[in-house]
Design a protein around this motif. Structure first.
Motif, PDB file in Angstrom:
ATOM      1  N   TRP A 194       0.818  -1.156   0.025  1.00 44.87           N
ATOM      2  CA  TRP A 194       0.047  -0.033   0.122  1.00 44.87           C
ATOM      3  C   TRP A 194       0.720   1.117   0.014  1.00 44.87           C
TER       4      TRP A 194
ATOM      5  N   PHE B  93      -1.802   3.956  -3.764  1.00 48.19           N
ATOM      6  CA  PHE B  93      -2.477   3.889  -2.683  1.00 48.19           C
ATOM      7  C   PHE B  93      -1.946   4.864  -1.595  1.00 48.19           C
TER       8      PHE B  93
ATOM      9  N   LYS C 275      -3.397   2.041   3.893  1.00 50.47           N
ATOM     10  CA  LYS C 275      -3.621   0.562   3.956  1.00 50.47           C
ATOM     11  C   LYS C 275      -4.878  -0.095   3.873  1.00 50.47           C
TER      12      LYS C 275
ATOM     13  N   SER D  72      -9.256  -2.621  -2.048  1.00 50.67           N
ATOM     14  CA  SER D  72      -8.947  -2.916  -3.164  1.00 50.67           C
ATOM     15  C   SER D  72      -9.044  -4.431  -3.458  1.00 50.67           C
ATOM     16  N   ILE D  73      -8.080  -5.023  -2.635  1.00 48.45           N
ATOM     17  CA  ILE D  73      -7.880  -6.460  -2.883  1.00 48.45           C
ATOM     18  C   ILE D  73      -9.215  -7.191  -2.344  1.00 48.45           C
TER      19      ILE D  73
ATOM     20  N   TRP E 120      -5.793   0.091   0.132  1.00 49.46           N
ATOM     21  CA  TRP E 120      -5.427  -1.050  -0.616  1.00 49.46           C
ATOM     22  C   TRP E 120      -6.212  -2.505  -0.174  1.00 49.46           C
ATOM     23  N   GLU E 121      -6.522  -2.484   1.036  1.00 47.48           N
ATOM     24  CA  GLU E 121      -7.208  -3.735   1.639  1.00 47.48           C
ATOM     25  C   GLU E 121      -8.657  -3.613   0.913  1.00 47.48           C
TER      26      GLU E 121
END
Ligand code: SF4
Ligand code: SF4
Ligand code: SF4
Lengths: 73, 964, 210
Positions: A44, A49, A53, A59-60, A56-57
């Motif tokens: 991230w 990003f 974080k 997105s994942i 990013w999470e």
């Protein structure tokens, strides 16, 4: 009836395996841009990003659902 | 060293995996798998070829520069995989004109991001290391570089000379199912303006029997439903289809259906990977499909499982099929097919009791001398069960190449103009009108009106067109030149005779990104007269392509043509210039830098192809669909909201009327449960209104939802419209254009508009499907043994057809060959059959040139049963000779496996580049040989053609295998 | 907190090798190096099953334990990576790995081993994320782009799943419930520890989803 029960048991077994994988706790320490002495950045931290974080999470997590066709069909 | 290593890896993980899996299924013994078999046997070849060339720790600068790190913006181009008819979408990331990345398109309702090995590696097309880079010609047996100017001049001079000396029919044009719709359509137009019907493409040798058989049964020759729709199926019956290898992403939908409870049965001479995923595998003897399906139908009728109301309302002639099926008693079926009655009954019961049920077939059914009859049996089975025109039912015919459906619909067919218009005068006039050229001029391009209206030679027989005695062929000259335009030579049978034909040709022209197999075969037997022109791939031009389910997708251009290659339609235009008909050729089409614009070509297709509804799919509508894929439901293919609301993805043809009429496309053909303006329909009235004193039109009350006519009705024309009193619903302009026309030739689209939009009726009428196709050699399908049968006793009982004299311009033999080779079993006791591998496609030059794929299958092989092998002293991985009754022999590695029965051996058909034991590398243009070469199975295949379409027999022939 | 794992569903894998070429494509992996492979048992007979195998990014990675120069490290997401600048290509990790994941490209005419290469879970290596250097040595870093492994994302039948273990478990569980079989996930016990008898013993883990 029997096959139903069997299916249920299998499903249950699945559930146990899935949630119960007794993964060893490992504390991965990230210190001064290094993991266990090897330099690396966190995913991230990349430009997309900018260190966020949570973003990013998210997105994942969203991306992960693309592997689940039951979401769409 | 590495060889050993990988070897150990495969074994180690294999053994562990075996343990892991066998814990759940301990009863099954482990056998050697094909992958590690090939890894072990082939890796050495690969590593020596590539030794140290690209080690990861020192990867070259060129590759590194392709990383996505550089500053220039990355553009995303949406395209479609070029390797099969599933039509998986791909997002290509392009930076500085270089194709740097490939992303899955999760939004695509067809593949939801998924790819098989071929699709996941298409970016290699941007490397193209093994492509033909510039035009070349054969000089003294070696290929030499020439310029495009030289190439075009010399090729056109040679062809024009032949045209003058021997007439336009002396040149044969092999077109391509790899062309986009625009290019395939352009090819038919081009060949027409050259003045011949001697053109064809891959559909002849893949699904021509399906197209003819199915269209003659109920109207259109295409997959009735879609891969997606199979999610609605409760039972799925594969026969002669190995979808897991040939159409891998279809399995996403199929396994999903299976997870939701669908029963899957696979009938195949091999225990295929599809069979491995099925509930049951039925091992039938290759070529015995008709007998098996009659057996199934007997159970259906005996148990009263047929859909009586459906048959009454919508099917003509099923009683004759029923009578024939009663003759196929259990012992007879067993004798012919090797399938015991329990299994036959299991198929019948599964399909009858789990409705809607669907059937899938591919080359295992089509490539036989009886192909047209085999596929009609499948239709009859589905009709008897009332499964056609139903979501989850239908005949799901998986096409092969990415655009073979489209090329069949609008491309270079020897017996029809775009849209299956036929080649009668009326059809020619229709297209002359669309092209904006004078009919008389067009006629003048041909030798005569008779030749203009006579079906051309098929690609399966071009070799005979060259070598057959002149007095026996049904055109003046023999073939003197052949232009291979996107077609592999090793996909046609009788390879041994093909090189003889190549030898005597005046001129051979190959236009292809990977012309190498043809080039090498020709260079093996010739010194000169061969030209190679580099064509661009589908990633290097824009255009539309039609997936198996009839959905049309638009491809954006990803990169500029590599090296000196040019798009096919550009090459057509340049040749048209040389031939002097470029003006007529592009009358309605804008040409920019010698490239006729694909959008304009599609608009011209839209203006002429009323018959099959290629009229509504304007480039604008297609592009809108590509941008809004996420709005389409992957089960129904229907858009829910958004700019395409209510339309089906890719406007699956028929998408009737003008684009402005906004027909949504047809997801499932002949579906009466929907309004015609919502993709509904019924069977086509194409075979008259009456036969043997009974009506061919649908029964009263059987019609698509909301139709104003509630009985069966014939197709619409100006007369019917007037009779019904609907004529005045046309606008004045429409009236002018529609006067004297029918729905297929009315250039205004008014007849279609009034019938569909105003009255909810189907323009092609509402009739019954024909279980008996009276205009075919076997109206009621009959089992007939293959010409090279390994069962002489059955040849007596089920002999082939009588020989034919002038059939597609060629004398065609049946009984005489069969009789001559009746005792062939003595020397050639094994059935030789062929099929696909997942990593390669078609003739395979393109995919065998892609290192990411080539590494996975490095050698050709023959699958042989352990018993058969042991009887011949053959051990696994031995090199063996596969010998054919033609005298040809193939040197391949033996893969000893129970995948095949003891009477059958199997060889995949994607290989070329070896000739009867010898590597042909010296004959390739330098640098353009594919990485993996191997023996082509078709070098050894034998004579035999379908009695309607001239489909070649590839699936049932005879051979012997001996240790090399 | 995301813990990255793989699941390969043997009921779905059709041995199409899409995952293998997706990896090759994504990272320009050279000939002879296979970060991912498909292994089949009972080939050609009933019971045939295939499984796509790569580095499983083990909880207690044996490769890491045996490496004499200690070149491995584990990221917060549980991805096992290594530093090619430290690797001496000795091959110990290969013998330690239960999945045969480490690969040694041949470099030079004498078949000398190059630096070890293996699946990175598409997470690159120590170099700056998405840099040219990183790409050259380890391939693309999809995680840093907010994407998941190319192999799993392109799998033809969605047999291969890759991503946050909790999400994968949910996806897989739904399938197993639907079809009523194929509950056992091959490789998980070896990679992530023995299955516990009682799921209740793991409350902290499941509640830890972030
Ligand atoms: S070959 Fe077919 S199934 Fe494979 S990715 Fe391409 S279109 Fe999809
Ligand atoms: S996660 Fe990435 S590196 Fe690992 S096998 Fe898959 S594609 Fe290759
Ligand atoms: S892409 Fe999926 S189905 Fe194909 S081999 Fe890999 S894991 Fe199996």
């Amino acid at each position: 009836m029997r096959s139903r029960a069997l299916a249920f048991m299998l499903a249950l077994a699945g559930a146990i395996v899935l949630s119960g994988c007794g993964e060893k706790e490992q504390v991965v320490v990230y210190k001064q841009g290094k993991y266990q002495g090897k330099p690396d950045s966190k995913p991230w931290d990349a430009t997309a990003f900018g260190g966020d974080k949570a973003k990013w999470e998210a997105s994942i997590r969203a991306r992960n659902q693309n592997q689940n066709e039951y979401k769409r069909m | 060293m590495l060889v050993k290593k990988s070897d150990a890896v495969a074994r180690r993980s294999g053994a562990r995996l075996a343990r892991g899996l066998n814990a759940a299924d301990a009863s099954v013994p482990g056998t050697l798998d094909r992958r590690s078999f090939l890894k072990r046997s082939g890796l050495a070849a690969g590593t020596s070829a590539f030794a140290g060339q690209l080690s990861f720790s020192m990867i070259g600068k060129a590759e590194a520069a392709e990383g996505k790190s550089a500053a220039t913006a990355v553009e995303v181009k949406r395209t479609v995989c070029t390797h099969c008819s599933v039509g998986c979408a791909i997002d290509a990331e392009v930076q500085n004109g270089v194709w740097v990345g490939q992303e899955p398109v999760f939004d695509s309702p067809i593949n939801l991001g998924a790819h098989c090995a071929k699709g996941a590696s298409v970016r290699e097309h941007g490397h193209g290391e093994h492509r033909l880079r510039y035009p070349m010609k054969l000089v003294d047996g070696k290929y030499k570089r020439i310029s495009w100017d030289e190439a075009l001049n010399e090729v056109s001079e040679r062809l024009l000379r032949l045209r003058k000396e021997s007439g336009p029919d002396s040149v044969y044009w092999v077109g391509s199912s790899k062309h986009s719709n625009e290019q395939a359509y352009f090819m038919r137009k081009f060949v027409s303006m050259w003045g011949t019907n001697n053109c064809d493409h891959q559909a002849r040798i893949c699904h021509s029997t399906t197209v003819a058989g199915v269209a003659n049964t109920w109207g259109y020759g295409a997959m009735t439903n879609s891969y997606n729709d199979m999610q609605n199926s409760k039972a799925i019956f594969f026969i002669g289809s190995n979808a897991a290898e040939a159409h891998p992403v279809s399995m996403l939908h199929i396994l999903h259906a299976k997870e939701l409870g669908a029963k899957v049965i696979v009938a195949d001479p091999r225990f295929t990977r599809t069979a491995a995923k099925a509930d049951h595998h039925v091992r039938l003897r290759s070529g015995s499909d008709i007998a098996l399906i009659y057996g199934v139908l007997r159970h259906v009728f005996e148990n009263g499982w047929e859909d009586k109301k459906y048959l009454e309302d919508r099917v003509w002639g099923m009683d004759k099929i029923r009578d024939e099926s009663m003759k196929w008693t259990a012992d007879k079926v067993l004798d012919v097919t090797n399938v015991p009655d329990e299994q036959v009954k299991l198929i019948a019961e599964t399909l009858a009791k789990n409705k809607p049920s669907t059937v899938v077939w591919c080359m295992g059914q089509t490539q036989h001398t009886t192909g047209n009859a085999i596929v009609r049996m499948m239709c009859n089975l589905q009709l008897a069960l009332g499964n056609v025109g139903v979501a989850g039912g239908g005949t799901n015919i998986f096409r092969g190449h990415d655009n073979v459906q489209g090329a069949t619909d609008v491309g270079p067919n020897p017996d029809s103009l775009p849209g299956y218009y036929g080649i009668a005068t009326g059809s020619w006039k229709h297209w002359a009108n669309v092209w904006g050229v004078d009919y008389e001029w067009l006629k003048g391009r041909y030798v005569s009106q008779a030749m203009m209206e006579k079906s051309g030679i098929t690609v399966s027989r071009w070799i005979d067109g060259v070598t057959e005695k002149n007095e026996l062929i049904d055109q003046d000259p023999n073939l003197k030149a052949v232009v291979f335009w996107g077609h592999a030579p090793n996909s046609q049978t009788r390879g041994k005779e093909m090189v003889e034909a190549m030898k005597v040709l005046d001129t051979l022209v190959v236009i292809d990104p990977y012309p190498s197999a043809t080039a090498a075969m020709a260079a093996m037997v010739r010194k000169d007269g061969v030209y190679l022109l580099p064509a661009a791939t589908q990633f290097e031009c824009a255009g539309s392509c039609t997936a198996s389910n009839r959905s049309i997708q638009w491809r954006e251009k990803v990169i500029e043509p590599l090296f000196e290659s040019k798009p096919d339609h550009t090459i057509m235009y340049l040749l048209a210039q040389k031939f002097g008909f470029d003006k007529e050729f592009t009358k309605n089409i804008k040409v920019v830098n010698n490239e006729p614009l694909p959008e304009d070509i599609l608009r011209e297709i839209n203006r002429g192809t009323w018959t099959i509804g290629y009229t509504g799919q304007s480039p604008e509508r297609l592009k809108l669909h590509m941008k809004n894929m996420h709005t389409f439901n992957p089960k129904t293919l229907k858009a829910q909201g958004g700019p395409c609301d209510g339309e089906y993805f890719g406007l699956p043809w028929p998408c009737y009327g003008t684009p402005e009429m906004k027909h949504p496309g047809t997801p499932n053909l002949y579906d009466t449960s929907k309004h015609v303006m919502d993709g509904g329909g019924n069977f086509r009235a194409n075979f008259g209104v009456e036969r043997d004193g009974t009506s061919l039109l649908a029964a009263d009350g059987s019609h698509s939802v909301g139709a104003d006519l509630t009985t069966g009705y014939p197709e619409f024309d100006h007369v019917l419209l007037k009779k019904l009193g609907w004529w005045d619903e046309l606008t004045d302009d429409e009236k002018k254009k529609a006067e004297g026309k029918n729905w297929k030739t009315d250039p205004s689209g008014g007849i279609i508009r009034v019938a569909m939009k105003v009255h909810g009726c189907h323009p092609f009428g509402n009739a019954k499907a024909r279980a008996v196709v009276w205009n075919f050699p076997d109206p009621v399908p009959l089992h007939r043994e293959a010409l090279y049968s390994t069962r002489p006793d059955l040849v007596d009982k089920y002999p082939s057809h009588d020989d034919k004299k002038a059939f597609w311009r060629m004398p065609t033999l049946y009984k005489s060959v069969q009789q001559k080779f009746k005792e062939t079993v003595k020397d050639f006791p094994l059935i030789l059959t062929s099929g696909r591998l997942v990593e390669f496609e078609g003739g395979g030059e393109e995919t065998r040139s892609n290192p990411w794929l080539a590494e996975l299958q490095q050698e050709n092989f023959v699958e042989i049963n352990p018993k058969t092998a042991n009887d011949r002293g053959i051990r696994d991985r031995d090199m063996v000779w596969v010998k054919s009754p033609t005298g040809a022999q193939l040197k391949v590695r033996a893969l000893v496996t129970e995948r095949v029965g003891t009477d059958t051996v199997f060889i995949p058909f994607h290989f070329s580049g070896w000739w009867q034991g010898k590597d042909m590398i010296e004959y390739y243009p330098s640098g353009a040989a594919p990485i993996v070469r191997g023996e082509a199975v078709n070098t050894a295949t034998t004579y035999g053609y379908d009695s309607v379409t001239m489909m070649q027999e590839t699936k049932t022939t005879a051979c012997q295998v001996v240790k090399a | 907190m995301a813990r990255m794992k793989f699941i390969c569903d043997a009921e779905r894998c059709i041995e199409c090798n899409g995952c293998v070429t997706a990896c090759k494509n994504e990272h320009e992996v050279p000939w002879g190096v296979n970060r991912r492979r498909v292994v089949t048992i009972n080939d050609g007979v009933p019971g045939e099953r295939s499984m796509s195998v790569a580095c499983m990014h083990c909880s207690d990675a044996p490769c890491q334990a045996v490496c004499p120069v200690d070149c491995f490290y584990k990221t917060e997401e549980g991805v096992v990576l290594h530093d090619k600048d430290l690797c001496i290509g000795c091959g110990y990790c290969f013998y330690a790995c239960p999945f045969g994941a480490p690969q040694f490209p041949q470099s030079g005419a004498f078949g000398l081993r190059g630096k070890m290469d293996k699946c990175t879970f598409c997470a690159g290596g120590p170099e700056a994320d998405n840099s040219e250097d990183e790409f050259r040595k380890y391939g693309r870093n999809r995680l840093a782009e907010g994407k998941l492994p190319a192999c799993a994302e392109m799998c033809s039948t969605k047999a291969l799943l890759g991503g946050d273990a909790d999400v994968l478990s949910d996806i897989y569980r739904e399938r197993v419930l639907k079809r009523g079989k194929g509950a056992e996930i091959w490789g998980w016990a070896t990679a992530y520890g023995k299955p516990e008898q009682k799921p209740a013993e793991q409350p902290a883990k499941t509640g830890e989803k972030s």
